[in-house]
Design an enzyme around this catalytic site. Structure first.
Site, PDB file in Angstrom:
ATOM      1  N   GLU A 278       0.804  -1.224   0.000  1.00 20.35           N
ATOM      2  CA  GLU A 278       0.000   0.000   0.000  1.00 20.35           C
ATOM      3  C   GLU A 278       0.833   1.268   0.000  1.00 20.35           C
ATOM      4  O   GLU A 278       0.455   2.263  -0.564  1.00 20.35           O
ATOM      5  CB  GLU A 278      -0.961  -0.015   1.192  1.00 20.35           C
ATOM      6  CG  GLU A 278      -1.962  -1.146   1.065  1.00 20.35           C
ATOM      7  CD  GLU A 278      -2.808  -1.333   2.310  1.00 20.35           C
ATOM      8  OE1 GLU A 278      -3.308  -0.340   2.829  1.00 20.35           O
ATOM      9  OE2 GLU A 278      -2.964  -2.490   2.739  1.00 20.35           O
TER      10      GLU A 278
ATOM     11  N   GLU B 160       3.944  -7.810   9.304  1.00 13.22           N
ATOM     12  CA  GLU B 160       2.605  -7.289   9.591  1.00 13.22           C
ATOM     13  C   GLU B 160       1.817  -8.278  10.457  1.00 13.22           C
ATOM     14  O   GLU B 160       1.175  -7.899  11.425  1.00 13.22           O
ATOM     15  CB  GLU B 160       1.873  -7.062   8.269  1.00 13.22           C
ATOM     16  CG  GLU B 160       0.467  -6.531   8.421  1.00 13.22           C
ATOM     17  CD  GLU B 160      -0.191  -6.275   7.069  1.00 13.22           C
ATOM     18  OE1 GLU B 160       0.249  -6.879   6.066  1.00 13.22           O
ATOM     19  OE2 GLU B 160      -1.138  -5.478   7.021  1.00 13.22           O
TER      20      GLU B 160
END
Ligand code: BGC
Length: 890
Positions: A434, A744
């Site tokens: 992202e 993550e």
């Protein structure tokens, strides 16, 4: 040593602009300029001297300088220009090259280039690259704030003909960006604004401006995109295009673009520069037969490579973070975005011109990667033909940490590398999928990141964009700069619009400035952000008062929630990400179900806690700024939220439901548990951890608090057990799996080797603050470290730990060792600061400093004995404490 007075003198070539005289003050940082008004382009030289505690003056410092930028829109005489040709905004477009020539007719005393662009630029003067920054003019909320850069070009000018050349790239302006790889976020046309100011030795001046006299063409960069990568055909190079004497008769005209200069601002954060050069550790042949270069380190940047072969050969480099379970190259775990860009993703294609050795470094792209798949290479590539260049914003490293456990040291390195990889112009979630300025991520990481690097300029720049993009009702975008808010006309809001203003994410508006104030002691960031902080709290207040929509359409199903929905201080409206990515709600259907649940029922347990916390911090900010009415108002509001939270969520036995680790960690960390129930709440938390075999169970928001809450509440050993855990979910599992950055998901690479999610997300690295503040024991006692607290808490079988932090006052250091039943702690307290030292498990009588009893040691102001520590007040200097220590004291 302490400062008793200072004197500052600021001059320009002819005048004294500011002379403070001798000012009796301890203040040695953040003294704002208070002299006569300054003009655009004015260069100011300053010196300082100080008086010590005995009123002895120092020598004057070496002169230092600053220079004013262009202060007013009318200082800009240049015109915005763009290439004269038509473009299809949805196609892959080649980078425009622009040039002009001008003459210099005498000796030059100084010259500056002021430049900015829509899109990215590289500037050349007489064939030389000007500056070494990447991705200029940087990333801001372009329609409202566009940075320009100033370069000293005096040495690059030559007598007679000079040539100025610029290449433009898509960048964030019109390239693919964000979670959905959208194009043309800020506009469809690239443009340039540049102005040279030349001052001759005889005093006369000359301007060279971007205007319609320039020429433009396209060249070897066939396409360039931050996410997709770059395509370069060296056969199309135009040797000498940026030098005098080049024949540009075939180039096309440029046309005038919009003439806005009212939104231009001087660079207000550090620019991106190349840092580490990374030497690959292996050239692999995968089971599939792919040729893959292993850089040995995951990072954000590019590869510089050399190649030799026939003209027209195309070499293709694709960049990925990991190999898959079978050892083959993969980017499948970065699916989210790669689905949107199936043809090219983090890929560089280079077509050879067929000369001797050709060396290529991409211009306007970067990738998050450790592995590089190489295709089409003429002959067998050699490992030394590839070098990684780590690109990140030029923040000095301020903090280090080391201890006796090599796995924890690797964890620390991984935290630092994830920060480097995600501090590229804006603080991002990851440098791959992202690459977005997610507010929640920096909110959780700001404390750790500010220890490791000098974040003041970088984050205060970003906060300006956060504030400027805040909605009229105070709602903060989840991503800053916000692509959604750059396109207000388009049906942009959609599902992402509904998600805006999530608790724990929007709170970055308050938590990040407050953290900067704690770290640097500069009130101006609070002043700069105050209106934004207040607007966010007011937004929450209004949302909390509203009735949840589900209650309006279905009053019966809501009866259960009656107690809380009658409370105007419980925030039970709006979508929230909630705790986010807890181990049992990680990727896959569970995550989607969780989000759906929050869309329908909101997430009041999380949202109300953040509402309370930001209100408390706002009240404290108001006190610092002397806004006493506001302070009283928000102290009262905070009390009401806290009472409501306790009444609705905390049961009489201290339980908080749902009984998850995060429920307790959040409430304890944000000071929501009544003192009488704290013990019980901590016991519940510890029970949950133990039932989970000493594994953590927190997600994004509470992980940074977890160990702090335990060590502050008498359960240091449980915090260490979590730190040292090495099976999923834990920090050291990933270290043992060979991670070189923070993942993550806790199971970013599963036991079977399958990758999941981004592998370079700093948020869970927020445990760093516990390493620095608790294991090594350095924390700010007052804002800016004017007073320092040293409180190391040994445990977990560690035999040594040390940290250094370069504060604005100078180097702070703490280093402890346990040997032969003795605890030795060496600390450094910089000049003009004081410190309190807590010596764990010490008895004052037994503590030695530098070989003598501590009471009489030089610099020691006071010694007192607490139940678990000897507490010593000291002035600046270096101290070596030692005393008998038993492990039972851990
Ligand atoms: C991002 C996060 C972000 C989150 C919002 C993710 O896709 O990578 O780091 O904060 O969305 O919950």
């Amino acid at each position: 040593m302490a400062q008793s007075a200072y004197q500052i003198r600021v001059t320009d070539t002819s005048d004294v602009l500011w002379e403070t005289g001798k000012v009796l003050s301890h203040q040695s940082i953040h003294v704002p300029y208070g002299g006569s008004d300054l003009r655009s382009g004015q260069r100011c030289t300053w010196r300082v001297r100080v008086w010590d505690g005995n009123d002895q003056p120092s020598a004057w410092s070496e002169p230092a300088w600053w220079e004013m930028g262009l202060l007013h829109p009318i200082d800009w005489h240049a015109h915005w220009i763009e290439p004269g040709w038509q473009e299809d905004p949805n196609a892959e477009l080649p980078c425009p090259y622009l040039r002009t020539t001008f003459s210099v007719d005498g000796p030059v005393s100084s010259a500056r280039a002021y430049i900015t662009s829509l899109g990215l630029y590289e500037l050349f003067l007489n064939g030389q690259r000007v500056g070494d920054a990447y991705f200029t003019p940087g990333y801001t909320s372009y329609h409202r704030r566009l940075q320009y850069q100033t370069y000293d070009i005096t040495a690059l000018l030559q007598e007679n003909e000079n040539a100025l050349g610029v290449i433009l790239g898509n960048g964030w302006y019109r390239g693919k960006s964000g979670a959905f790889s959208q194009r043309n976020t800020y506009g469809e046309r690239l443009a340039l604004l540049v102005q040279l100011y030349i001052r001759y030795a005889d005093g006369h001046e000359q301007l060279v401006l971007s205007d319609e006299g320039w020429k433009a063409t396209t060249g070897p960069i066939l396409s360039s995109d931050l996410q997709a990568g770059e395509v370069y055909d060296a056969r199309l190079e135009m040797p000498g295009w940026n030098k005098p004497g080049f024949d540009a008769s075939q180039w096309q005209a440029v046309s005038a673009a919009s003439d806005r200069t009212d939104h231009l601002v001087a660079t207000n954060g550090p620019l991106v520069r190349p840092h580490e050069e990374i030497t690959p550790i292996a050239l692999l042949r995968t089971p599939k037969g792919e040729t893959v270069v292993d850089m040995g380190q995951n990072f954000a940047g590019v590869v510089r490579f050399s190649v030799q072969g026939p003209a027209g050969t195309t070499v293709r480099l694709q960049h990925g973070e990991t190999l898959d379970a079978h050892g083959n190259f993969t980017i499948a775990h970065l699916q989210f975005a790669s689905r949107k860009a199936p043809q090219r993703w983090q890929e560089v294609r280079y077509t050879l011109k067929g000369e001797a050795e050709e060396v290529y470094t991409p211009h306007f792209t970067f990738h998050g990667f450790r592995y590089v798949k190489v295709e089409g290479f003429p002959g067998m590539p050699r490992i030394e033909q590839f070098t990684g260049l780590a690109l990140y914003s030029d923040l000095p490293q301020t903090g280090t940490f080391e201890c006796s456990d090599p796995l924890i040291n690797r964890l620390q390195q991984n935290i630092l590398w994830s920060q480097k990889s995600n501090f590229l112009e804006i603080p991002t979630d990851c440098p791959t999928r992202e690459r977005a300025g997610w507010t929640g991520d920096i909110q959780v990481f700001a404390r750790t990141g500010s220890f490791l690097m000098q974040t003041a300029g970088f984050l205060s720049k970003w906060l300006k964009d956060l504030a400027i993009e805040q909605a009229a009702d105070g709602q903060v975008a989840n991503i800053v700069p916000s692509p959604q808010r750059a396109r207000p006309g388009k049906a942009a809001r959609g599902i992402l619009g509904v998600m805006e203003g999530s608790a724990g994410w929007g709170d970055a508006a308050v938590i990040v400035p407050w953290t900067l104030y704690q770290w640097y002691g500069d009130q101006r960031v609070l002043e700069q952000q105050y209106a934004s902080m207040k607007a966010w709290v007011e937004y929450m207040r209004k949302q909390a008062k509203k009735q949840p929509w589900i209650r309006r359409i279905n009053p019966i199903s809501w009866r259960k929630q009656e107690k809380r929905s009658r409370q105007p201080y419980i925030w039970d409206t709006n979508f929230h990400f909630g705790e986010w990515l807890e181990p049992d709600e990680s990727f896959g259907p569970k995550l989607a179900i969780g989000m759906l649940k929050h869309l329908v029922f909101s997430a009041p347990l999380v949202a109300t806690a953040y509402f309370a916390n930001s209100t408390r911090l706002l009240a404290q900010t108001a006190r610092v700024l002397g806004k006493d009415d506001d302070a009283r108002e928000y102290e009262a509001l905070h009390r009401r939220i806290k009472e409501a939270y306790r009444a609705v969520f905390i049961h009489q036995d201290g339980r908080i439901r749902p009984e998850k680790q995060a429920s307790y960690v959040r409430a304890l960390a944000l000071d929501l548990v009544p003192p009488t129930l704290q013990r019980a709440a901590v016991d519940h938390l510890v029970r949950l951890i133990q039932e989970n075999d000493d594994h953590l169970g927190t997600g994004f928001l509470s992980t940074p608090f977890l160990c702090h809450v335990l060590s502050e509440n008498g359960r240091l050993e449980v915090a260490y057990a979590l730190l040292k855990q090495d099976t999923i979910p834990s920090w050291l599992y990933e270290v043992k799996k060979g991670a070189t950055t923070i993942w993550e998901a806790w199971d970013g690479i599963g036991e079977d080797g399958t990758p999941k999610g981004s592998l370079n997300h700093y948020s869970k690295g927020a445990v760093g603050s516990w390493l620095y503040q608790v294991v090594a024991g350095i924390e700010p006692g007052t804002p800016g470290y004017k007073h320092i607290r040293f409180r190391p808490r040994p445990g977990g079988g560690l035999t040594a730990a040390s940290a250094r932090y370069h504060s604005l006052y100078g180097e702070i250091a703490s280093s402890w060792q346990m040997r032969d039943g003795r605890f030795a702690l060496t600390i450094t307290v910089p000049a003009n600061t004081t410190a309190t030292v807590f010596l764990p498990g010490a008895e004052a009588k037994q503590v030695m400093e530098g070989g003598q009893g501590v009471e009489t040691a030089e610099g020691v102001i006071q010694v007192s004995q607490e139940q678990e520590a000897t507490v010593i007040e000291i002035s600046s200097g270096t101290y070596a404490f030692a005393y008998p220590f038993s492990r039972n004291n851990e």
